[in-house]
Design a protein around this motif. Structure first.
Motif, PDB file in Angstrom:
ATOM      1  N   GLY A  17       0.803  -1.199   0.000  1.00  0.00           N
ATOM      2  CA  GLY A  17       0.000   0.000   0.000  1.00  0.00           C
ATOM      3  C   GLY A  17       0.839   1.253   0.000  1.00  0.00           C
ATOM      4  O   GLY A  17       1.999   1.243  -0.394  1.00  0.00           O
ATOM      5  N   ALA A  18       0.237   2.323   0.451  1.00  0.00           N
ATOM      6  CA  ALA A  18       0.888   3.620   0.439  1.00  0.00           C
ATOM      7  C   ALA A  18       0.396   4.434   1.623  1.00  0.00           C
ATOM      8  O   ALA A  18      -0.613   4.100   2.256  1.00  0.00           O
ATOM      9  CB  ALA A  18       0.589   4.340  -0.881  1.00  0.00           C
ATOM     10  N   ILE A  19       1.099   5.513   1.899  1.00  0.00           N
ATOM     11  CA  ILE A  19       0.750   6.373   3.016  1.00  0.00           C
ATOM     12  C   ILE A  19       1.167   7.795   2.663  1.00  0.00           C
ATOM     13  O   ILE A  19       2.181   8.005   1.987  1.00  0.00           O
ATOM     14  CB  ILE A  19       1.432   5.876   4.313  1.00  0.00           C
ATOM     15  CG1 ILE A  19       0.839   6.541   5.552  1.00  0.00           C
ATOM     16  CG2 ILE A  19       2.950   6.025   4.248  1.00  0.00           C
ATOM     17  CD1 ILE A  19       1.191   5.826   6.846  1.00  0.00           C
ATOM     18  N   ILE A  20       0.339   8.782   3.047  1.00  0.00           N
ATOM     19  CA  ILE A  20       0.718  10.177   2.861  1.00  0.00           C
ATOM     20  C   ILE A  20       0.644  10.874   4.212  1.00  0.00           C
ATOM     21  O   ILE A  20      -0.023  10.402   5.136  1.00  0.00           O
ATOM     22  CB  ILE A  20      -0.175  10.921   1.849  1.00  0.00           C
ATOM     23  CG1 ILE A  20      -1.588  11.146   2.417  1.00  0.00           C
ATOM     24  CG2 ILE A  20      -0.220  10.191   0.523  1.00  0.00           C
ATOM     25  CD1 ILE A  20      -2.347  12.215   1.675  1.00  0.00           C
ATOM     26  N   GLY A  21       1.315  12.002   4.325  1.00  0.00           N
ATOM     27  CA  GLY A  21       1.246  12.732   5.586  1.00  0.00           C
ATOM     28  C   GLY A  21       2.250  13.855   5.661  1.00  0.00           C
ATOM     29  O   GLY A  21       2.672  14.403   4.636  1.00  0.00           O
ATOM     30  N   LEU A  22       2.643  14.160   6.876  1.00  0.00           N
ATOM     31  CA  LEU A  22       3.579  15.238   7.155  1.00  0.00           C
ATOM     32  C   LEU A  22       4.714  14.716   8.019  1.00  0.00           C
ATOM     33  O   LEU A  22       4.509  13.842   8.867  1.00  0.00           O
ATOM     34  CB  LEU A  22       2.888  16.384   7.890  1.00  0.00           C
ATOM     35  CG  LEU A  22       1.710  17.075   7.213  1.00  0.00           C
ATOM     36  CD1 LEU A  22       1.160  18.165   8.123  1.00  0.00           C
ATOM     37  CD2 LEU A  22       2.126  17.667   5.876  1.00  0.00           C
ATOM     38  N   CYS A  23       5.905  15.269   7.817  1.00  0.00           N
ATOM     39  CA  CYS A  23       7.031  14.910   8.659  1.00  0.00           C
ATOM     40  C   CYS A  23       7.896  16.138   8.888  1.00  0.00           C
ATOM     41  O   CYS A  23       7.679  17.186   8.281  1.00  0.00           O
ATOM     42  CB  CYS A  23       7.852  13.781   8.037  1.00  0.00           C
ATOM     43  SG  CYS A  23       8.762  14.232   6.540  1.00  0.00           S
ATOM     44  N   GLN A  24       8.883  16.003   9.748  1.00  0.00           N
ATOM     45  CA  GLN A  24       9.840  17.067   9.994  1.00  0.00           C
ATOM     46  C   GLN A  24      11.138  16.793   9.241  1.00  0.00           C
ATOM     47  O   GLN A  24      11.335  15.709   8.677  1.00  0.00           O
ATOM     48  CB  GLN A  24      10.080  17.209  11.491  1.00  0.00           C
ATOM     49  CG  GLN A  24       8.839  17.658  12.239  1.00  0.00           C
ATOM     50  CD  GLN A  24       9.079  17.900  13.722  1.00  0.00           C
ATOM     51  OE1 GLN A  24      10.082  17.485  14.285  1.00  0.00           O
ATOM     52  NE2 GLN A  24       8.139  18.575  14.355  1.00  0.00           N
ATOM     53  N   ALA A  25      12.026  17.776   9.245  1.00  0.00           N
ATOM     54  CA  ALA A  25      13.272  17.634   8.496  1.00  0.00           C
ATOM     55  C   ALA A  25      14.111  16.474   8.998  1.00  0.00           C
ATOM     56  O   ALA A  25      14.905  15.899   8.252  1.00  0.00           O
ATOM     57  CB  ALA A  25      14.075  18.929   8.584  1.00  0.00           C
ATOM     58  N   SER A  26      13.940  16.103  10.256  1.00  0.00           N
ATOM     59  CA  SER A  26      14.734  15.036  10.851  1.00  0.00           C
ATOM     60  C   SER A  26      14.171  13.642  10.593  1.00  0.00           C
ATOM     61  O   SER A  26      14.740  12.653  11.055  1.00  0.00           O
ATOM     62  CB  SER A  26      14.828  15.250  12.365  1.00  0.00           C
ATOM     63  OG  SER A  26      13.528  15.258  12.952  1.00  0.00           O
ATOM     64  N   PRO A  40      10.551  -0.160   8.087  1.00  0.00           N
ATOM     65  CA  PRO A  40       9.228   0.399   8.373  1.00  0.00           C
ATOM     66  C   PRO A  40       9.076   0.963   9.774  1.00  0.00           C
ATOM     67  O   PRO A  40       8.464   2.006   9.966  1.00  0.00           O
ATOM     68  CB  PRO A  40       8.285  -0.790   8.146  1.00  0.00           C
ATOM     69  CG  PRO A  40       9.023  -1.676   7.223  1.00  0.00           C
ATOM     70  CD  PRO A  40      10.466  -1.537   7.589  1.00  0.00           C
ATOM     71  N   SER A  41       9.632   0.281  10.776  1.00  0.00           N
ATOM     72  CA  SER A  41       9.451   0.746  12.146  1.00  0.00           C
ATOM     73  C   SER A  41      10.154   2.061  12.398  1.00  0.00           C
ATOM     74  O   SER A  41       9.784   2.803  13.315  1.00  0.00           O
ATOM     75  CB  SER A  41       9.968  -0.312  13.130  1.00  0.00           C
ATOM     76  OG  SER A  41      11.357  -0.515  12.969  1.00  0.00           O
ATOM     77  N   ALA A  42      11.159   2.379  11.580  1.00  0.00           N
ATOM     78  CA  ALA A  42      11.910   3.613  11.776  1.00  0.00           C
ATOM     79  C   ALA A  42      11.543   4.693  10.778  1.00  0.00           C
ATOM     80  O   ALA A  42      11.740   5.872  11.046  1.00  0.00           O
ATOM     81  CB  ALA A  42      13.410   3.328  11.673  1.00  0.00           C
ATOM     82  N   ALA A  43      11.014   4.299   9.610  1.00  0.00           N
ATOM     83  CA  ALA A  43      10.837   5.259   8.531  1.00  0.00           C
ATOM     84  C   ALA A  43       9.399   5.499   8.111  1.00  0.00           C
ATOM     85  O   ALA A  43       9.113   6.494   7.460  1.00  0.00           O
ATOM     86  CB  ALA A  43      11.647   4.811   7.309  1.00  0.00           C
ATOM     87  N   LEU A  44       8.491   4.610   8.444  1.00  0.00           N
ATOM     88  CA  LEU A  44       7.122   4.760   7.969  1.00  0.00           C
ATOM     89  C   LEU A  44       6.464   5.984   8.578  1.00  0.00           C
ATOM     90  O   LEU A  44       6.516   6.200   9.792  1.00  0.00           O
ATOM     91  CB  LEU A  44       6.314   3.510   8.328  1.00  0.00           C
ATOM     92  CG  LEU A  44       4.857   3.479   7.877  1.00  0.00           C
ATOM     93  CD1 LEU A  44       4.771   3.602   6.363  1.00  0.00           C
ATOM     94  CD2 LEU A  44       4.189   2.197   8.352  1.00  0.00           C
ATOM     95  N   LEU A  45       5.837   6.791   7.757  1.00  0.00           N
ATOM     96  CA  LEU A  45       5.160   7.986   8.244  1.00  0.00           C
ATOM     97  C   LEU A  45       4.150   7.615   9.320  1.00  0.00           C
ATOM     98  O   LEU A  45       3.367   6.682   9.157  1.00  0.00           O
ATOM     99  CB  LEU A  45       4.444   8.695   7.090  1.00  0.00           C
ATOM    100  CG  LEU A  45       5.323   9.348   6.030  1.00  0.00           C
ATOM    101  CD1 LEU A  45       4.470   9.852   4.876  1.00  0.00           C
ATOM    102  CD2 LEU A  45       6.149  10.474   6.617  1.00  0.00           C
ATOM    103  N   GLY A  46       4.164   8.358  10.399  1.00  0.00           N
ATOM    104  CA  GLY A  46       3.243   8.101  11.495  1.00  0.00           C
ATOM    105  C   GLY A  46       3.759   7.115  12.523  1.00  0.00           C
ATOM    106  O   GLY A  46       3.243   7.066  13.638  1.00  0.00           O
ATOM    107  N   LEU A  47       4.775   6.324  12.157  1.00  0.00           N
ATOM    108  CA  LEU A  47       5.359   5.385  13.122  1.00  0.00           C
ATOM    109  C   LEU A  47       6.603   5.947  13.786  1.00  0.00           C
ATOM    110  O   LEU A  47       7.040   5.459  14.816  1.00  0.00           O
ATOM    111  CB  LEU A  47       5.691   4.053  12.449  1.00  0.00           C
ATOM    112  CG  LEU A  47       4.508   3.214  11.992  1.00  0.00           C
ATOM    113  CD1 LEU A  47       4.983   1.835  11.563  1.00  0.00           C
ATOM    114  CD2 LEU A  47       3.462   3.080  13.096  1.00  0.00           C
ATOM    115  N   SER A  48       7.201   6.937  13.174  1.00  0.00           N
ATOM    116  CA  SER A  48       8.358   7.609  13.753  1.00  0.00           C
ATOM    117  C   SER A  48       8.169   9.097  13.531  1.00  0.00           C
ATOM    118  O   SER A  48       7.265   9.524  12.818  1.00  0.00           O
ATOM    119  CB  SER A  48       9.648   7.115  13.091  1.00  0.00           C
ATOM    120  OG  SER A  48       9.638   7.431  11.705  1.00  0.00           O
ATOM    121  N   GLY A  49       9.008   9.878  14.100  1.00  0.00           N
ATOM    122  CA  GLY A  49       8.771  11.286  13.818  1.00  0.00           C
ATOM    123  C   GLY A  49       9.368  12.262  14.803  1.00  0.00           C
ATOM    124  O   GLY A  49      10.490  12.067  15.223  1.00  0.00           O
TER     125      GLY A  49
END
Length: 207
Positions: free
Chosen positions: A76-85, A92-101
C-alpha cells in the motif's frame, strides 16, 4: 520583492510558485516525472520521500495519487507530514510515516491516521487520489479520500472536524511526504502539481 531563505529544506517567505517535488528520498527509491513521482526500486519495506518545502505557519494543502502498484493488506501507500529530521530509510518501524517522527500518516491499507506510532483515528481505506490539508496556525490537520474528508462533519474550509496537531510539532517546519510499499518494485506515488489539485479547500494555499 519576495526574499527566500533556505534552511534544511524550509522556505520562508510565502506561497512560492513551481511544482511540489520530492527533495529527499529514502533507500530503495528513485524519483521521476520531474521530481514529482516516488517509485520503489526493490520489493522490500517502505520507500519514503518528503518535499523540498517546509511550512511552519499558515494553511497549506497537497494532493497525491497512487500511480502504480497494488493497494491491499500486504502492500500500500501512506501520505502525511514529517519534519526535516524524519528517517527516510527502508526500515518500516523507523521510517514509515506516522510510526516515527514526529510525523503523521494516513494509511491506504486500513484507513488509520497515525502519529508517532499510535493509531489515532480510523478513516476509510484508499487506492487512488488522496489529500492533506493542514492549518499550522490553528494546529489542525485533515485528510481526504477522493474528495471525501475523513470523519463526519470535517471541512477544512470552515475549520470543522479534523485532528488536532500534537504540541510536539507546534511552530516547527513540516514537510509534505509520501511512502510506498508493495511486492511489486513498480509501486509509485505522485505529488500533484500546484494548480492541478481537484479538492483544494477554500482558504488554503498549494504546498
Amino acid at each position: 520583492m519576495l526574499h527566500l531563505q533556505r534552511d534544511v529544506g524550509f522556505w520562508a517567505g510565502g506561497d512560492e510558485s513551481g511544482p511540489l517535488l520530492f527533495d529527499l528520498i529514502g533507500t530503495d527509491a528513485v524519483t521521476s516525472l520531474g521530481g514529482r513521482r516516488l517509485t520503489k526500486t526493490t520489493s522490500n519495506n517502505y520507500a519514503t520521500g518528503r518535499s523540498a518545502r517546509g511550512r511552519s505557519a499558515g494553511k497549506w494543502y497537497f494532493e497525491a495519487v497512487k500511480s502504480a502498484g497494488p493497494v491491499g493488506s500486504s502492500s500500500g501507500a501512506i501520505i502525511g507530514l514529517c519534519q526535516a529530521s524524519q528517517n527516510l530509510g527502508s526500515n518500516p518501524s523507523a521510517a514509515l510515516l506516522g510510526l516515527s517522527g514526529p510525523s503523521y500518516g494516513y494509511a491506504s491499507w486500513n484507513g488509520f491516521i497515525y502519529f508517532n506510532g499510535n493509531q489515532m483515528v480510523a478513516g476509510s481505506t484508499w487506492s487512488d487520489r488522496v489529500g492533506c490539508a493542514v492549518d499550522l496556525t490553528a494546529k489542525k490537520i485533515w485528510f481526504h479520500n477522493g474528495g471525501t474528508w475523513q470523519f463526519a462533519g470535517s471541512n477544512p474550509a470552515t475549520g470543522a472536524g479534523g485532528t488536532n496537531l500534537d504540541p510536539s510539532v507546534f511552530d516547527l517546519p513540516m514537510f509534505a511526504a509520501c511512502g510506498v510499499y508493495a511486492v511489486s518494485p513498480a509501486d509509485s506515488m505522485d505529488f500533484i502539481q500546484a494548480g492541478s489539485e481537484l479538492y483544494k479547500p477554500a482558504g488554503f494555499l498549494s504546498w
